[in-house]
Design a protein around this motif. Structure first.
Motif, PDB file in Angstrom:
ATOM      1  N   ASP A  24      13.048   0.158  -0.659  1.00 44.33           N
ATOM      2  CA  ASP A  24      13.374  -1.226  -1.026  1.00 44.33           C
ATOM      3  C   ASP A  24      14.015  -1.267  -2.406  1.00 44.33           C
ATOM      4  O   ASP A  24      13.493  -0.688  -3.359  1.00 44.33           O
ATOM      5  N   GLY A  25      15.155  -1.926  -2.502  1.00 38.69           N
ATOM      6  CA  GLY A  25      15.835  -2.093  -3.780  1.00 38.69           C
ATOM      7  C   GLY A  25      16.763  -0.954  -4.162  1.00 38.69           C
ATOM      8  O   GLY A  25      17.381  -0.987  -5.219  1.00 38.69           O
ATOM      9  N   TYR A  26      16.886   0.060  -3.291  1.00 37.42           N
ATOM     10  CA  TYR A  26      17.700   1.239  -3.627  1.00 37.42           C
ATOM     11  C   TYR A  26      19.169   0.876  -3.837  1.00 37.42           C
ATOM     12  O   TYR A  26      19.787   1.307  -4.805  1.00 37.42           O
ATOM     13  N   VAL A  66      13.547   5.894  -7.178  1.00 35.92           N
ATOM     14  CA  VAL A  66      13.311   6.312  -5.786  1.00 35.92           C
ATOM     15  C   VAL A  66      11.949   6.987  -5.682  1.00 35.92           C
ATOM     16  O   VAL A  66      11.184   6.704  -4.751  1.00 35.92           O
ATOM     17  N   GLY A  67      11.639   7.870  -6.620  1.00 36.34           N
ATOM     18  CA  GLY A  67      10.361   8.567  -6.581  1.00 36.34           C
ATOM     19  C   GLY A  67       9.175   7.625  -6.641  1.00 36.34           C
ATOM     20  O   GLY A  67       8.197   7.785  -5.905  1.00 36.34           O
ATOM     21  N   MET A  68       9.271   6.625  -7.490  1.00 34.95           N
ATOM     22  CA  MET A  68       8.179   5.651  -7.613  1.00 34.95           C
ATOM     23  C   MET A  68       8.052   4.801  -6.354  1.00 34.95           C
ATOM     24  O   MET A  68       6.939   4.528  -5.896  1.00 34.95           O
ATOM     25  N   SER A  72       4.900   4.898  -3.508  1.00 38.81           N
ATOM     26  CA  SER A  72       4.058   3.731  -3.293  1.00 38.81           C
ATOM     27  C   SER A  72       4.016   3.305  -1.826  1.00 38.81           C
ATOM     28  O   SER A  72       3.287   2.410  -1.468  1.00 38.81           O
ATOM     29  N   GLU A  73       4.818   3.926  -1.009  1.00 40.86           N
ATOM     30  CA  GLU A  73       4.859   3.551   0.428  1.00 40.86           C
ATOM     31  C   GLU A  73       3.932   4.394   1.230  1.00 40.86           C
ATOM     32  O   GLU A  73       3.481   5.402   0.939  1.00 40.86           O
TER      33      GLU A  73
END
Length: 73
Positions: A24-26, A66-68, A72-73
């Motif tokens: 999301d938000g990428y 992206v890593g964060m 979190s998913e």
């Protein structure tokens, strides 16, 4: 901005909007990073700076984002 520069920016933004959404938000983060890189490059024409380091920082920012998000998913 010269026509050639505008075309390059337009192509970059089109490609960013069509890329797979890794999280999301990428796409928004990628678009923001591209805008920052273009701005840094333009400023680099007038004031010498370590553009390689600055672009590396922006790329790292996107990687961290992206890593964060993936963590979190």
């Amino acid at each position: 901005m010269a026509y050639k520069d505008e075309k390059i920016v337009r192509v970059l933004l089109e490609e960013a909007s069509s890329i797979d959404e890794r999280c999301d938000g990428y796409r928004e983060e990628l678009t923001s990073a591209l805008a920052d890189i273009v701005q840094k490059e333009r400023a680099h024409l007038f004031q010498r700076s370590n553009i390689v380091v600055e672009i590396g920082d922006i790329v790292s920012r996107v990687g961290t984002f992206v890593g964060m998000r993936e963590g979190s998913e």
